[in-house]
Motif scaffolding. Sequence first.
Motif: not given
Length: 142
Positions: A77-98
């Motif tokens: 999950v790339i929230v901006d070019p300098s912040k990448v997260f890795y998500d163990p949930n591979t089911y279809e879903h989306h994200h809130f990013y604070d």
Amino acid sequence: MDMKTYTRDNMADLLRQHAINPTHQRLEIAYALFSRQEHLSADQILAIVNTKHSETSKATVYNTLNLFVEKKLIREVIVDPSKVFYDPNTYEHHHFYDVVSGHLTDIDAADFKISGLPMLPPGVITEGIDIIVRIRPQAVPA
């Protein structure tokens, strides 16, 4: 959503199910991600793994995470070019990013209705749609 309990004992089977050779370091990286069920950055994963096994390098963590993404074990999950997260949930879903706290939270895909997608170029299909809703605390009037 898969709410399975992950332990070091079942990590090898999980990796093998995704055609990944379960080396010691891969097992520890997978355990750091799956035992917490959180969105973690590579640096956070490195810190977690190295609290137990300080021999893991940053390059090993990045290479392993890239392999896990390639094998669809996790999502990047790339929230901006300098912040990448890795998500163990591979089911279809989306994200809130604070944007203030840097915290990423899952949003159930059923909470979205998407319509009006553009026509795809010839010869391609949609692989997925990732929506990141960027939020911040509301300013309190003075």
